[in-house]
Motif scaffolding. Structure first.
Motif, PDB file in Angstrom:
ATOM      1  N   UNK A 157       0.820  -1.207   0.000  1.00  0.00           N
ATOM      2  CA  UNK A 157       0.000   0.000   0.000  1.00  0.00           C
ATOM      3  C   UNK A 157       0.857   1.262   0.000  1.00  0.00           C
ATOM      4  N   UNK A 158       2.100   1.122   0.444  1.00  0.00           N
ATOM      5  CA  UNK A 158       3.063   2.216   0.404  1.00  0.00           C
ATOM      6  C   UNK A 158       4.326   1.701  -0.279  1.00  0.00           C
ATOM      7  N   UNK A 159       5.047   2.616  -0.909  1.00  0.00           N
ATOM      8  CA  UNK A 159       6.273   2.224  -1.598  1.00  0.00           C
ATOM      9  C   UNK A 159       6.433   3.007  -2.886  1.00  0.00           C
ATOM     10  N   UNK A 160       7.164   2.432  -3.845  1.00  0.00           N
ATOM     11  CA  UNK A 160       7.431   3.126  -5.096  1.00  0.00           C
ATOM     12  C   UNK A 160       7.480   2.192  -6.281  1.00  0.00           C
ATOM     13  N   UNK A 161       7.027   2.671  -7.422  1.00  0.00           N
ATOM     14  CA  UNK A 161       7.096   1.941  -8.687  1.00  0.00           C
ATOM     15  C   UNK A 161       7.799   2.832  -9.695  1.00  0.00           C
ATOM     16  N   UNK A 162       8.542   2.223 -10.598  1.00  0.00           N
ATOM     17  CA  UNK A 162       9.345   3.021 -11.523  1.00  0.00           C
ATOM     18  C   UNK A 162       9.338   2.420 -12.921  1.00  0.00           C
ATOM     19  N   UNK A 163       9.538   3.289 -13.890  1.00  0.00           N
ATOM     20  CA  UNK A 163       9.789   2.915 -15.282  1.00  0.00           C
ATOM     21  C   UNK A 163      11.029   3.669 -15.723  1.00  0.00           C
ATOM     22  N   UNK A 164      11.981   2.931 -16.256  1.00  0.00           N
ATOM     23  CA  UNK A 164      13.173   3.593 -16.785  1.00  0.00           C
ATOM     24  C   UNK A 164      13.338   3.212 -18.260  1.00  0.00           C
ATOM     25  N   UNK A 165      14.004   4.098 -19.023  1.00  0.00           N
ATOM     26  CA  UNK A 165      14.213   3.844 -20.433  1.00  0.00           C
ATOM     27  C   UNK A 165      15.290   4.784 -20.958  1.00  0.00           C
ATOM     28  N   UNK A 166      15.813   4.437 -22.117  1.00  0.00           N
ATOM     29  CA  UNK A 166      16.711   5.324 -22.848  1.00  0.00           C
ATOM     30  C   UNK A 166      15.898   6.033 -23.918  1.00  0.00           C
ATOM     31  N   UNK A 167      15.882   7.356 -23.873  1.00  0.00           N
ATOM     32  CA  UNK A 167      15.141   8.160 -24.842  1.00  0.00           C
ATOM     33  C   UNK A 167      16.125   9.005 -25.633  1.00  0.00           C
ATOM     34  N   UNK A 168      16.274   8.709 -26.912  1.00  0.00           N
ATOM     35  CA  UNK A 168      17.193   9.432 -27.789  1.00  0.00           C
ATOM     36  C   UNK A 168      18.620   9.413 -27.243  1.00  0.00           C
ATOM     37  N   UNK A 169      18.984   8.342 -26.581  1.00  0.00           N
ATOM     38  CA  UNK A 169      20.328   8.191 -26.061  1.00  0.00           C
ATOM     39  C   UNK A 169      20.526   8.682 -24.652  1.00  0.00           C
ATOM     40  N   UNK A 170      19.483   9.165 -23.986  1.00  0.00           N
ATOM     41  CA  UNK A 170      19.573   9.653 -22.608  1.00  0.00           C
ATOM     42  C   UNK A 170      18.769   8.735 -21.696  1.00  0.00           C
ATOM     43  N   UNK A 171      19.331   8.436 -20.534  1.00  0.00           N
ATOM     44  CA  UNK A 171      18.671   7.525 -19.599  1.00  0.00           C
ATOM     45  C   UNK A 171      17.729   8.314 -18.688  1.00  0.00           C
ATOM     46  N   UNK A 172      16.438   7.998 -18.762  1.00  0.00           N
ATOM     47  CA  UNK A 172      15.414   8.660 -17.957  1.00  0.00           C
ATOM     48  C   UNK A 172      14.776   7.658 -17.015  1.00  0.00           C
ATOM     49  N   UNK A 173      14.391   8.131 -15.835  1.00  0.00           N
ATOM     50  CA  UNK A 173      13.708   7.276 -14.855  1.00  0.00           C
ATOM     51  C   UNK A 173      12.543   8.043 -14.262  1.00  0.00           C
ATOM     52  N   UNK A 174      11.374   7.402 -14.215  1.00  0.00           N
ATOM     53  CA  UNK A 174      10.167   7.971 -13.628  1.00  0.00           C
ATOM     54  C   UNK A 174       9.817   7.148 -12.388  1.00  0.00           C
ATOM     55  N   UNK A 175       9.745   7.801 -11.233  1.00  0.00           N
ATOM     56  CA  UNK A 175       9.524   7.116  -9.956  1.00  0.00           C
ATOM     57  C   UNK A 175       8.277   7.683  -9.289  1.00  0.00           C
ATOM     58  N   UNK A 176       7.266   6.849  -9.141  1.00  0.00           N
ATOM     59  CA  UNK A 176       6.002   7.223  -8.501  1.00  0.00           C
ATOM     60  C   UNK A 176       5.966   6.607  -7.109  1.00  0.00           C
ATOM     61  N   UNK A 177       5.835   7.435  -6.064  1.00  0.00           N
ATOM     62  CA  UNK A 177       5.886   6.953  -4.682  1.00  0.00           C
ATOM     63  C   UNK A 177       4.622   7.309  -3.914  1.00  0.00           C
ATOM     64  N   UNK A 178       4.275   6.461  -2.975  1.00  0.00           N
ATOM     65  CA  UNK A 178       3.258   6.767  -1.968  1.00  0.00           C
ATOM     66  C   UNK A 178       3.927   6.521  -0.613  1.00  0.00           C
TER      67      UNK A 178
END
Length: 625
Positions: free
Chosen positions: A171-192
């Motif tokens: 019920x609490x914690x974090x989920x993430x999606x990471x990827x390389x976009x046009x050669x740059x490493x991006x990470x999206x972290x959604x937390x509760x």
């Protein structure tokens, strides 16, 4: 679409996916064909000199409080502005407290959850495709991108960490999606993070736990903070200290929000917690987003009278100079981020939280924009024999025998949302050029605009797409009856098919382990499961229909005498058989009618269902001879 069918506006020859990033531009649509939303924006072709180097990203966070989805989220996503050139290129949506009661979790394991459906339905007509999604009980993260950006997105991975009940509950914690976009490493972290005023230190500990436990495969960006750019957002649950309820409300009513900023726990922690070093946030020029009476814009009037707070936040962090090169070998500090807006949306009242959205522009000093696969197709298919696709692959691309080419309607919602597919057979035409042909039985009838995409099984994403082209094939009752008798779905039959599928489950690809490693208990899924015949009911409280009808039913196809596939009959690696059709046996525990027919597609064999290989095949079910 029909409004663009004038031959004077088309270049004769082929539609390709050969060039680098196209720049979208809104085109007025008239006479849109059925099953295609008239809001769909076809991207106009631009010269390479005009193509942007500054992708735009929208991030949304919303604690939905177990509520049912609203009917419309257009304003939240900043859609419908007319000129698509001012819109986002990628959209990340973080939800918290999505209803995760056991009956809802079972339904969501069989179907796509209603919130994900809502956002796919809203974004599909605007060129957006679901790139990846991850769920941990009530915490969901969805990542969308314009379909023509997909060939430049690589290495998509997900992870999740539960911190509720000492790490035993999600019920609490974090989920993430990471990827390389046009050669740059991006990470999206959604937390509760944990709630209540006195839990600030626990929130810090939870955030540190999430950062330490989430790890990804591959060199250069194994941890969250190793990425060139990190977006951290969610219901972070930080509160306003010192001031009492009456002063907080007075400051809000008199627009003196700056007096509350200095007592905001997160603002104070930025200067004292090392873990927050480098994280940035825009000014809080909107009223606190928690806690409201549901259905109103009034702060809590219950007996608890909770103090308003900015619990819902969006922050970002750019990898500092000297932090090491990115996987491409270039220094990460050449990436710059500018926040263009940061606001709440008071118009949504289904929850006791208000959603918050932020818009960013990324400035790339360099960009990797070479597609791994380039597709070529005719401007229009008016005869079945024209359904030929040629493609070329870069030498660095590691193809798989399970790669396939999908045919999509404009407005498709994710890469498994095809109307037909054919295996990407490795047959040379000229040098490194290859060719495949769609069977006549698999082609949609009537008139419409479509897109072709090459799906890489190893990369789990479309790595090559074409521009929209037209299909205008005649319809006939004889063709429809022939299709029904052969067991291959037509558009008419599609409306009587109930598919129990998760977004990642509609695939001809064989099963393989998810890259996402959930640490929360999950129910077994049943990807590839279809019930026929049935009405087209999707869920009890469904909203607007999908921009396109559901995928055609997967039925084990026949191999024609010339060896060509009908839909998906190509043999897999090492001579494994193609799709399997299982006998009509449905687990009693699902409570489904015994007269229904059970079908699944599993080109990989191995006694598993669908691409996720999460539900093993009972011993009583065996492949059809």
């Amino acid at each position: 679409m029909e409004g663009q069918s004038s031959r004077g506006s088309r270049r004769p020859g082929t539609r390709t996916g050969l060039g680098p990033l196209p720049m979208p531009q809104g085109v007025a649509q008239t006479g849109a064909p059925s099953k295609v939303d008239s809001n769909f924006q076809l991207p106009a072709k631009k010269s390479a000199a005009l193509r942007p180097l500054e992708p735009r990203i929208t991030v949304v966070t919303w604690n939905v409080g177990t509520a049912m989805p609203p009917d419309d989220v257009t304003s939240l996503l900043h859609l419908g502005g007319g000129d698509d050139s001012n819109g986002a290129d990628m959209i990340a949506i973080g939800l918290q407290e999505v209803n995760s009661m056991i009956n809802k979790r079972l339904k969501d394991a069989l179907f796509t959850d209603q919130w994900s459906e809502l956002f796919m339905d809203a974004l599909g007509p605007f060129n957006f495709v679901l790139v990846s999604s991850v769920r941990m009980q009530g915490v969901i993260l969805l990542l969308f991108a314009k379909y023509y950006h997909l060939p430049f997105l690589r290495d998509v991975q997900t992870d999740c960490t539960r911190t509720g009940l000492g790490g035993y509950w999600g019920n609490k914690g974090g989920v993430s999606v990471r990827l390389a976009a046009f050669g740059h490493m991006l990470c999206f972290l959604n937390c509760h993070l944990p709630a209540h005023m006195d839990k600030a230190e626990q929130r810090k500990d939870n955030f540190q736990t999430i950062l330490s436990l989430q790890q990804f495969q591959g060199p250069g960006a194994q941890g969250i903070l190793d990425h060139d750019l990190v977006f951290w957002f969610g219901d972070l649950n930080f509160r306003i200290e010192s001031y009492d309820l009456h002063f907080v409300k007075f400051a809000i009513d008199t627009d003196q929000l700056h007096q509350l900023w200095e007592k905001d726990q997160l603002n104070m922690a930025k200067s004292t917690w090392p873990i927050l070093k480098g994280f940035q946030e825009g000014p809080l020029n909107f009223a606190p987003t928690f806690k409201f009476d549901v259905g109103t814009n009034k702060y809590d009037t219950s007996a608890k009278k909770r103090k308003p707070a900015w619990t819902d936040r969006i922050l970002w962090k750019v990898k500092p100079p000297g932090g090491g090169p990115s996987p491409s070998g270039r220094e990460s500090h050449r990436l710059q981020v500018t926040q263009h807006s940061y606001r709440s949306h008071m118009e949504y009242t289904v929850s006791d939280h208000k959603p918050v959205a932020a818009q960013f522009v990324l400035q790339f000093a360099f960009r990797d924009d070479m597609p791994l696969v380039r597709l070529e197709v005719a401007d229009e298919w008016v005869r079945p024999e024209q359904a030929v696709v040629r493609y070329r692959m870069e030498t660095v691309f590691a193809r798989s025998s399970w790669d396939w080419i999908g045919l999509y309607r404009v407005g498709f919602r994710h890469c498994k949302d095809y109307v037909a597919y054919v295996w990407a057979k490795h047959e040379d035409v000229d040098g490194n050029t290859y060719q495949v042909t769609f069977s006549e039985e698999s082609l949609p009838r009537g008139h419409g605009d479509f897109i072709l995409g090459y799906y890489s099984h190893n990369l789990s994403i479309l790595i090559g797409v074409t521009e929209p082209f037209q299909i205008s094939l005649p319809t006939s009752e004889s063709a429809s009856s022939s299709t029904d008798s052969s067991g291959t779905s037509s558009e008419g039959e599609d409306d009587s098919t109930l598919e129990l599928l998760a977004p990642k489950s509609r695939s001809p690809s064989p099963g393989k382990s998810k890259r996402h490693r959930s640490r929360s208990p999950g129910l077994a899924r049943f990807p590839g499961l279809a019930l026929r015949p049935s009405s087209r009911e999707r869920r009890g409280a469904s909203r607007s229909p999908s921009p396109r009808s559901r995928c055609l039913s997967r039925v084990a196809p026949d191999r024609s005498s010339d060896g060509s596939s009908r839909g998906s009959s190509e043999e897999g690696p090492a001579g494994l058989p193609g799709p399997w059709a299982f006998p009509p046996a449905v687990p009693r525990s699902l409570g489904l009618l015994p007269a229904f027919r059970l079908e699944t597609v599993d080109p990989g064999g191995g006694g598993s269902w669908g691409p996720d290989r999460e539900a093993s095949v009972p011993n009583s079910l065996s492949p059809s001879p």
